[in-house]
Design a protein around this motif. Structure first.
Motif: not given
Length: 177
Positions: A124, A126-128, A130, A146, A150, A156-160
């Protein structure tokens, strides 16, 4: 710190501050081998030998918000208190690896803690970044990549929030098998 997951959170945040884009976390939890081995590897900025020595000093930190850096020294001392081993290696420009091995049945070995919450918190943050997380025990293995998740999420952002809730449940289920 009360558990290994909290130490892990602190150590991985060091990788994040070192601008890592890929962080590998491996935990091997074995009754048969009487050990809990934790390896955290990153591709961050790395450290020279002098900085590695400073990292072991609780009165050294690169952070400007406080004058002490207790994460690595506390982790190391906790591991060594169980009769375990601790190693840190790093190369400037390539990254850092920390390897800690607790003696599992030692009275000073903390519990693993909430690994699902810790991993979800990291994702959560930082979605950048892995993560490749692998947990093995005497009876099963669980892997979370991850990059794969992804790709499935297709933009869709993984940290939604909904994805993070799903991720926690997925990790809990994978670890409980």
């Amino acid at each position: 710190m009360p558990d290994i997951a909290m130490h892990l959170l602190d150590i991985v945040y060091n990788s994040i501050r070192a601008l890592a884009k890929m962080i590998t976390i491996r935990i091997h939890d074995s009754e048969k081998e009487n050990m809990i081995e934790i390896i955290v590897e990153d591709d961050g900025c790395g450290m020279d030998e002098e900085t590695i020595q400073h990292v072991m000093d609780p009165f050294f930190t690169t952070r400007t918000t406080r004058k002490v850096g207790l994460g690595v020294p506390l982790f190391k001392e906790g591991v060594l208190a169980t009769g375990g081993t601790f190693d840190i290696s790093s190369t400037v420009g390539k990254g850092t690896m920390i390897k800690a091995c607790y003696i599992k049945n030692h009275w000073d070995t903390p519990p693993l803690g909430d690994l699902a919450e810790t991993l979800a918190t990291l994702v959560q943050a930082n979605d950048q970044i892995d993560y490749l997380f692998t947990y093995t025990s005497d009876t099963h293995q669980f892997c979370l990549d991850t990059k794969e998740i992804k790709a499935i999420l297709d933009g869709v952002k993984i940290n939604e929030p909904e994805i993070i809730l799903w991720l926690k449940d997925y990790i809990k289920e994978g670890l409980s098998q």
